[in-house]
Scaffold this active site. Structure first.
Site, PDB file in Angstrom:
ATOM      1  N   ASP A   1       0.830  -1.199   0.000  1.00 46.90           N
ATOM      2  CA  ASP A   1       0.000   0.000   0.000  1.00 46.90           C
ATOM      3  C   ASP A   1       0.868   1.254   0.000  1.00 46.90           C
ATOM      4  OD1 ASP A   1      -1.601   2.246   1.568  1.00 46.90           O
ATOM      5  OD2 ASP A   1      -3.074   0.869   0.707  1.00 46.90           O
ATOM      6  N   ARG A   2       0.609   2.130  -0.947  1.00 44.16           N
ATOM      7  CA  ARG A   2       1.445   3.313  -1.124  1.00 44.16           C
ATOM      8  C   ARG A   2       1.183   4.358  -0.041  1.00 44.16           C
ATOM      9  NH1 ARG A   2      -0.500  -0.398  -3.701  1.00 44.16           N
ATOM     10  NH2 ARG A   2      -2.257   0.890  -4.374  1.00 44.16           N
ATOM     11  N   THR A   3      -0.065   4.576   0.305  1.00 46.83           N
ATOM     12  CA  THR A   3      -0.370   5.544   1.351  1.00 46.83           C
ATOM     13  C   THR A   3       0.201   5.096   2.692  1.00 46.83           C
ATOM     14  OG1 THR A   3      -2.350   6.445   0.307  1.00 46.83           O
ATOM     15  CG2 THR A   3      -2.255   6.567   2.692  1.00 46.83           C
TER      16      THR A   3
ATOM     17  N   CYS B   1      -2.365   4.337 -10.706  1.00 42.65           N
ATOM     18  CA  CYS B   1      -2.396   4.633  -9.277  1.00 42.65           C
ATOM     19  C   CYS B   1      -1.732   5.989  -9.096  1.00 42.65           C
ATOM     20  CB  CYS B   1      -1.653   3.576  -8.461  1.00 42.65           C
ATOM     21  SG  CYS B   1      -1.460   4.003  -6.711  1.00 42.65           S
ATOM     22  N   ASN B   2      -2.458   6.926  -8.523  1.00 39.39           N
ATOM     23  CA  ASN B   2      -1.901   8.255  -8.325  1.00 39.39           C
ATOM     24  C   ASN B   2      -0.773   8.253  -7.302  1.00 39.39           C
ATOM     25  OD1 ASN B   2      -3.822  10.503  -9.696  1.00 39.39           O
ATOM     26  ND2 ASN B   2      -5.051   8.757  -9.066  1.00 39.39           N
ATOM     27  N   THR B   3      -1.008   7.622  -6.145  1.00 43.45           N
ATOM     28  CA  THR B   3      -0.040   7.683  -5.057  1.00 43.45           C
ATOM     29  C   THR B   3       1.278   7.036  -5.428  1.00 43.45           C
ATOM     30  OG1 THR B   3      -1.963   7.446  -3.599  1.00 43.45           O
ATOM     31  CG2 THR B   3       0.202   7.402  -2.563  1.00 43.45           C
ATOM     32  N   ALA B   4       1.257   6.043  -6.312  1.00 39.73           N
ATOM     33  CA  ALA B   4       2.498   5.372  -6.718  1.00 39.73           C
ATOM     34  C   ALA B   4       3.505   6.336  -7.320  1.00 39.73           C
ATOM     35  CB  ALA B   4       2.169   4.265  -7.722  1.00 39.73           C
TER      36      ALA B   4
ATOM     37  N   LYS C   1     -12.126  -0.041  -2.690  1.00 39.20           N
ATOM     38  CA  LYS C   1     -11.080  -1.047  -2.482  1.00 39.20           C
ATOM     39  C   LYS C   1     -11.609  -2.296  -1.776  1.00 39.20           C
ATOM     40  CE  LYS C   1      -6.803   1.713  -2.509  1.00 39.20           C
ATOM     41  NZ  LYS C   1      -6.129   0.966  -3.583  1.00 39.20           N
TER      42      LYS C   1
ATOM     43  N   CYS D   1      -7.517  10.117  -7.372  1.00 39.03           N
ATOM     44  CA  CYS D   1      -7.375   8.742  -6.875  1.00 39.03           C
ATOM     45  C   CYS D   1      -8.114   7.840  -7.840  1.00 39.03           C
ATOM     46  CB  CYS D   1      -7.961   8.611  -5.469  1.00 39.03           C
ATOM     47  SG  CYS D   1      -8.012   6.899  -4.882  1.00 39.03           S
TER      48      CYS D   1
END
Length: 259
Positions: free
Chosen positions: A62-64, A98-101, A195, A223
């Site tokens: 998980d990136r977050t 995936c934005n956070t990636a 998710k 997101c």
């Protein structure tokens, strides 16, 4: 890209250019991206579509969680290994669903990447009436000197990384963020909703976006789980609510299928 084009692992029967899609983060968002890409492609037959290699690497950490706690599993080896694989296969262009990636990527990548962040930010500024927009000013009136206001809805990780803030400000926008209670609602929709495979009614999603936008000239959905809900909303999504993933689909087509 690692190696020359003649060393690509894909056989010559693959049309060029080849799009590499790094997904699985999450799976539903990847399916939405691919479905939207197919629907948006100007094609009269199978052979008119873009040859695409998809890596659905759902077990990427998980990136977050990593951005909030550096003792958790690191997604960097997964992301870089997958981009390396796409390059070795012969992808001419890659996207990461995936934005956070994008917060974990170095400047030097093994395959050319079309940034979801940059594309989404530009689309939101245009929708807000900024550079390249319809009137050159924000939705609030004719003050050309005022920077358009964009409300960012994203995960805690993406928000905390400053990715979109930097991209939006560079594009000429003023960035707005939800207050703590609103941000908690966004996270719940993402993690306890999409998710988790729990249905989020379209009306509830649109109500949330409407309540959180405040006096913004545009809203940016940063997101890919929110992209799933935006795609489900279809024409019900206001024109000035910009889904970064939908903007990425448009940019992919403009890049790989020039008019």
């Amino acid at each position: 890209m690692s190696g020359g084009r003649d060393e690509r692992l894909l056989p010559d029967t693959w049309r060029r250019p080849v799009l590499g899609v790094l997904g699985g983060m999450g799976p539903a968002a990847t399916v939405t991206f691919l479905d939207a890409l197919v629907r948006a492609t100007p094609a009269a037959r199978d052979q008119d579509h873009i040859d695409t290699v998809v890596l659905g690497h759902a077990t990427t950490p998980d990136r977050t969680a990593r951005l909030q706690d550096d003792t958790t599993a690191d997604p960097v080896p997964y992301l870089m290994g997958d981009l390396e694989l796409l390059g070795r296969l012969g992808a001419d262009l890659a996207v990461i669903v995936c934005n956070t990636a994008h917060a974990f990527l170095p400047a030097d990548l093994p395959v050319p990447l079309l940034s979801l962040i940059e594309v989404g930010a530009r689309g939101a500024v245009r929708a807000a009436g900024g550079p390249g927009g319809a009137d050159g000013a924000g939705a609030g009136g004719g003050d050309a000197a005022r920077r358009p206001r964009v409300m960012l809805l994203a995960t805690d990780g993406t928000r905390g990384s400053g990715l979109y803030q930097r991209a939006l400000e560079a594009a000429g926008a003023q960035v707005l963020l939800p207050e703590a209670a609103g941000q908690a609602e966004v996270m719940a929709v993402i993690y306890q909703g999409v998710k988790a495979g729990v249905e989020v009614p379209t009306g509830d999603f649109l109500d949330l976006v409407g309540r959180l936008r405040g006096d913004a000239d545009a809203v940016l959905l940063g997101c890919t789980e929110l992209s799933v809900l935006a795609d489900q909303a279809g024409d019900g999504l206001p024109y000035d609510v910009v889904d970064a993933q939908a903007a990425l689909v448009t940019e992919v087509l403009a890049t790989l299928i020039p008019s």
